[in-house]
Design an enzyme around this catalytic site. Structure first.
Site, PDB file in Angstrom:
ATOM      1  N   LYS A  21     -27.779 -15.802  42.003  1.00 55.84           N
ATOM      2  CA  LYS A  21     -28.491 -15.515  40.742  1.00 55.84           C
ATOM      3  C   LYS A  21     -28.242 -16.658  39.748  1.00 55.84           C
ATOM      4  CE  LYS A  21     -26.431 -12.694  37.661  1.00 55.84           C
ATOM      5  NZ  LYS A  21     -26.167 -13.236  36.319  1.00 55.84           N
ATOM      6  N   ASN A  22     -26.977 -17.081  39.647  1.00 57.07           N
ATOM      7  CA  ASN A  22     -26.616 -18.046  38.600  1.00 57.07           C
ATOM      8  C   ASN A  22     -26.961 -19.488  38.936  1.00 57.07           C
ATOM      9  OD1 ASN A  22     -25.829 -15.871  37.140  1.00 57.07           O
ATOM     10  ND2 ASN A  22     -23.629 -16.213  37.384  1.00 57.07           N
ATOM     11  N   ARG A  73     -29.885 -13.330  28.309  1.00 58.27           N
ATOM     12  CA  ARG A  73     -29.424 -14.500  27.566  1.00 58.27           C
ATOM     13  C   ARG A  73     -29.620 -15.787  28.363  1.00 58.27           C
ATOM     14  NH1 ARG A  73     -25.456 -15.034  25.085  1.00 58.27           N
ATOM     15  NH2 ARG A  73     -24.850 -17.120  25.715  1.00 58.27           N
ATOM     16  N   CYS A 114     -23.289  -9.874  23.999  1.00 57.57           N
ATOM     17  CA  CYS A 114     -23.503  -8.803  24.975  1.00 57.57           C
ATOM     18  C   CYS A 114     -22.176  -8.064  25.103  1.00 57.57           C
ATOM     19  CB  CYS A 114     -23.960  -9.387  26.307  1.00 57.57           C
ATOM     20  SG  CYS A 114     -22.645 -10.242  27.157  1.00 57.57           S
ATOM     21  N   ARG A 166     -20.617 -14.597  22.796  1.00 64.75           N
ATOM     22  CA  ARG A 166     -21.340 -15.597  23.585  1.00 64.75           C
ATOM     23  C   ARG A 166     -22.260 -16.479  22.728  1.00 64.75           C
ATOM     24  NH1 ARG A 166     -23.084 -12.920  29.164  1.00 64.75           N
ATOM     25  NH2 ARG A 166     -22.998 -15.082  29.846  1.00 64.75           N
ATOM     26  N   PRO A 167     -21.682 -17.204  21.794  1.00 63.08           N
ATOM     27  CA  PRO A 167     -22.493 -18.107  20.957  1.00 63.08           C
ATOM     28  C   PRO A 167     -23.093 -19.247  21.797  1.00 63.08           C
ATOM     29  CG  PRO A 167     -20.169 -18.521  20.625  1.00 63.08           C
ATOM     30  CD  PRO A 167     -20.257 -17.305  21.513  1.00 63.08           C
ATOM     31  N   ASP A 193     -16.123 -13.794  36.737  1.00 62.96           N
ATOM     32  CA  ASP A 193     -17.097 -12.828  37.271  1.00 62.96           C
ATOM     33  C   ASP A 193     -16.532 -12.002  38.415  1.00 62.96           C
ATOM     34  OD1 ASP A 193     -20.062 -14.919  36.838  1.00 62.96           O
ATOM     35  OD2 ASP A 193     -18.820 -13.782  35.442  1.00 62.96           O
ATOM     36  N   VAL A 223     -11.691 -16.350  29.721  1.00 62.64           N
ATOM     37  CA  VAL A 223     -13.026 -16.920  29.486  1.00 62.64           C
ATOM     38  C   VAL A 223     -13.831 -16.105  28.482  1.00 62.64           C
ATOM     39  CG1 VAL A 223     -15.215 -17.563  30.584  1.00 62.64           C
ATOM     40  CG2 VAL A 223     -13.053 -17.975  31.777  1.00 62.64           C
ATOM     41  N   ARG A 244     -29.325  -6.063  38.180  1.00 63.49           N
ATOM     42  CA  ARG A 244     -29.653  -7.351  37.585  1.00 63.49           C
ATOM     43  C   ARG A 244     -29.008  -8.475  38.374  1.00 63.49           C
ATOM     44  NH1 ARG A 244     -28.603  -7.764  31.317  1.00 63.49           N
ATOM     45  NH2 ARG A 244     -29.092  -9.894  31.937  1.00 63.49           N
TER      46      ARG A 244
HETATM   47  C1  EPZ Z   1     -22.422 -18.351  32.956  1.00 65.93           C
HETATM   48  O1  EPZ Z   1     -22.606 -17.805  31.670  1.00 65.93           O
HETATM   49  C2  EPZ Z   1     -22.737 -17.232  33.926  1.00 65.93           C
HETATM   50  N1  EPZ Z   1     -24.123 -16.798  33.753  1.00 65.93           N
HETATM   51  C3  EPZ Z   1     -21.799 -16.052  33.675  1.00 65.93           C
HETATM   52  O2  EPZ Z   1     -22.083 -15.063  34.663  1.00 65.93           O
HETATM   53  C4  EPZ Z   1     -20.356 -16.536  33.870  1.00 65.93           C
HETATM   54  O3  EPZ Z   1     -19.469 -15.475  33.597  1.00 65.93           O
HETATM   55  C5  EPZ Z   1     -20.078 -17.708  32.927  1.00 65.93           C
HETATM   56  O4  EPZ Z   1     -21.060 -18.760  33.157  1.00 65.93           O
HETATM   57  C6  EPZ Z   1     -18.684 -18.292  33.116  1.00 65.93           C
HETATM   58  O5  EPZ Z   1     -18.532 -18.705  34.429  1.00 65.93           O
HETATM   59  C7  EPZ Z   1     -25.126 -17.548  34.271  1.00 65.93           C
HETATM   60  O6  EPZ Z   1     -24.902 -18.582  34.864  1.00 65.93           O
HETATM   61  C8  EPZ Z   1     -26.525 -17.003  34.096  1.00 65.93           C
HETATM   62  P1  EPZ Z   1     -20.220 -20.115  29.470  1.00 65.93           P
HETATM   63  P2  EPZ Z   1     -22.569 -18.784  30.365  1.00 65.93           P
HETATM   64  O7  EPZ Z   1     -21.142 -20.825  28.550  1.00 65.93           O
HETATM   65  O8  EPZ Z   1     -23.157 -20.078  30.684  1.00 65.93           O
HETATM   66  C9  EPZ Z   1     -18.103 -19.572  25.275  1.00 65.93           C
HETATM   67  C10 EPZ Z   1     -22.571 -12.914  35.477  1.00 65.93           C
HETATM   68  O9  EPZ Z   1     -21.928 -11.857  35.513  1.00 65.93           O
HETATM   69  N2  EPZ Z   1     -19.207 -20.388  24.750  1.00 65.93           N
HETATM   70  O10 EPZ Z   1     -19.477 -20.882  30.501  1.00 65.93           O
HETATM   71  O11 EPZ Z   1     -23.110 -18.020  29.216  1.00 65.93           O
HETATM   72  C11 EPZ Z   1     -18.602 -18.207  25.725  1.00 65.93           C
HETATM   73  O12 EPZ Z   1     -18.654 -17.317  24.619  1.00 65.93           O
HETATM   74  C12 EPZ Z   1     -22.545 -13.772  34.207  1.00 65.93           C
HETATM   75  O13 EPZ Z   1     -23.293 -13.355  36.415  1.00 65.93           O
HETATM   76  C13 EPZ Z   1     -19.184 -20.774  23.402  1.00 65.93           C
HETATM   77  O14 EPZ Z   1     -18.257 -20.432  22.660  1.00 65.93           O
HETATM   78  O15 EPZ Z   1     -20.984 -18.931  30.182  1.00 65.93           O
HETATM   79  C14 EPZ Z   1     -17.569 -17.788  26.733  1.00 65.93           C
HETATM   80  O16 EPZ Z   1     -16.455 -17.228  26.066  1.00 65.93           O
HETATM   81  C15 EPZ Z   1     -21.677 -13.162  33.117  1.00 65.93           C
HETATM   82  N3  EPZ Z   1     -20.210 -21.522  22.912  1.00 65.93           N
HETATM   83  C16 EPZ Z   1     -17.160 -19.113  27.384  1.00 65.93           C
HETATM   84  O17 EPZ Z   1     -17.600 -20.147  26.483  1.00 65.93           O
HETATM   85  C17 EPZ Z   1     -21.250 -21.933  23.714  1.00 65.93           C
HETATM   86  O18 EPZ Z   1     -22.152 -22.642  23.210  1.00 65.93           O
HETATM   87  C18 EPZ Z   1     -17.803 -19.359  28.733  1.00 65.93           C
HETATM   88  O19 EPZ Z   1     -19.197 -19.269  28.559  1.00 65.93           O
HETATM   89  C19 EPZ Z   1     -21.253 -21.542  25.067  1.00 65.93           C
HETATM   90  C20 EPZ Z   1     -20.220 -20.776  25.561  1.00 65.93           C
END
Ligand code: EPZ
Length: 426
Positions: A22-23, A93, A117, A122-123, A305, A327, A398
């Site tokens: 998916k990702n 998102r 969420c 998740r900013p 995850d 995370v 999903r």
């Molecule tokens: C991706 O989300 C995945 N989703 C998530 O999988 C996964 O948990 C995550 O990466 C971490 O591995 C998809 O790929 C569609 P991040 P993403 O940006 O990109 C903070 C699932 O269950 N952050 O690496 O949104 C954020 O709040 C989903 O399949 C900021 O602060 O994750 C989080 O605490 C859930 N500012 C951390 O970084 C930003 O601009 C990691 O988020 C971006 C992120």
């Protein structure tokens, strides 16, 4: 609303095949915006999130079609619209992944600011900072992110955190920027490598994907190509835990062992017998589960995850485990539901202290997010009695293609519950 009823106690046995990731599929679907022509993506899982992303592409004037089994065709011409619809982006998102490609392709993008969420706020500040470094002018207005750039220019960017989505958004935008972009402290997830491989096939010049320094040399245009999506490492890990918790003996096919190394190592430390044979992994767990400590980290660390599913497994370990989530700030909702099933877990700051118990009891439970739902299914497979899982379609479906059918094929006792009264009358 779709409900399933699990009767626990069946040992899983047999063979099962993992679906496409998916990702990896979601950012690659967004990346088609950068190309001209028809892309054919195979091994795309049939999931609600994929269908949502297809609808986002269609809202941008792009023709996108899902054709079973697991193929998506996307036709992109020069008439790509600039505004992504609010109701779709707020549903998922990951739709925000279109920001980088849309800006690079058209010079203007108006995308709703994704809300938080269940697992955290998740900013998208790291995404925005990265795109601004490429010369984008970005404003936040009435809940939308509005980005303008007549021509993006490559630059050196250091991400504050190795964000998966921010790495993907900036990398996609940089493919059509002028000159070289260097992304430092980039995320290293396998899904980023798969996205880079799709873009390279389409004509992008990218090196270093999978490391913490990615270099992109901008090009004039990208051409649509065919691409097979990598296997879903989180589904693979979830199925491994389902086999382990039921003390089963299961062969899981269509895996990439390099993508699940940290999961294999942790499960072996928990006493699970795991043997890798090419693109298959056999999980055999005749004896009990040993306690292990977990700290979630960006790849190649233990994946966040997989944290909820691991907590469900360790709830039955022969001792105490400490599971620390670094995370996301609120990813322990599954703990409250597992405790309703008899688990002995207490939360202390970023950690869950899991004291293993001898058994879990079936109960009606609710999933608050995708992976919490997976953890409850895993727990239900081994719990004594019946576990009612609500909201299958709202969260679990999903991210897991036909998960109940796959588990039933391994011997799990799972059936769909048409009416809640069928459960209450029992
Ligand atoms: C991706 O989300 C995945 N989703 C998530 O999988 C996964 O948990 C995550 O990466 C971490 O591995 C998809 O790929 C569609 P991040 P993403 O940006 O990109 C903070 C699932 O269950 N952050 O690496 O949104 C954020 O709040 C989903 O399949 C900021 O602060 O994750 C989080 O605490 C859930 N500012 C951390 O970084 C930003 O601009 C990691 O988020 C971006 C992120």
């Amino acid at each position: 609303m779709r409900r399933i009823l699990i009767v626990g106690g069946k040992r899983l046995a047999g063979e099962v095949e993992v679906s496409g990731s998916k990702n990896a599929s979601l950012p690659i679907l967004a990346a088609t915006i950068l190309t001209r022509g028809m892309s054919t993506l195979s091994s795309v899982p049939c999931l609600l999130d994929i269908l949502t992303m297809i609808r986002v592409l269609r809202a941008l004037g792009i023709r996108a079609e899902y054709s079973p089994p697991n193929t998506v065709k996307v036709w992109v011409n020069d008439h790509v619209k600039h505004i992504a619809p609010y109701e779709l982006v707020t549903k998922m998102r990951a739709s925000f992944f279109i920001m980088g490609p849309l800006l690079a392709r058209t010079g203007f993008a108006k995308v709703p600011l994704p809300g938080g969420c269940a697992i955290g706020s998740r900013p998208v500040n790291i995404h925005i900072k990265g795109l601004e470094a490429l010369g984008a002018k970005i404003e936040l207005e009435h809940g939308f992110v509005i980005a303008r750039a007549s021509k993006l220019k490559g630059d050196r960017i250091i991400l504050d955190f190795p964000s998966v989505g921010a790495t993907e958004n900036v990398m996609m935008a940089a493919t059509l920027a002028e000159g070289e972009t260097v992304i430092e402290n980039s995320a290293r997830e396998p899904e980023i490598v798969d996205l880079a491989n799709y873009l390279i096939k389409a004509g992008a010049k990218i090196s270093g994907a999978g490391t913490d320094i990615i270099k992109i040399e901008g090009v004039k245009e990208l051409n649509a190509v065919n691409h097979k999506i990598i296997p879903d490492r989180i589904e693979a890990g979830t199925l491994m835990i389902a086999a382990a918790i039921t003390r089963g003996d299961v062969v899981i096919k269509n895996i990439n062992a390099d993508h699940i190394d940290s999961i294999i190592l942790k499960l072996r430390s928990a006493g699970i017998e795991i043997s890798v044979n090419g693109n298959q992994v056999r999980v055999h767990s005749p004896d009990g589960i040993k306690p292990v400590d977990i700290i979630t980290q960006p790849f190649p660390g233990f994946p966040t995850d997989m944290q909820p599913q691991m907590v469900a497994l360790l709830a039955l370990a022969s001792g105490t485990s400490v599971v620390t989530e670094t995370v996301f700030e609120n990813r322990f909702m599954h703990v409250h539901e597992l405790k309703r099933m008899g688990a002995d877990i207490r939360l202390e700051g970023l950690s869950a202290i899991v004291n293993g118990v001898n058994k879990l009891e079936g109960a009606p439970v609710k999933s608050r997010d995708l992976r919490a739902g997976a953890a409850l299914i895993v727990a239900g497979l081994v719990a004594e009695g019946e576990t009612l899982i609500e909201d299958m379609d709202r969260f679990i479906e999903r991210g897991y293609e036909g998960i109940d059918k796959k588990l039933i094929s391994l011997g799990a006792d799972i059936r769909e519950l048409k009416n809640i009264s069928d459960y209450e009358d029992e």
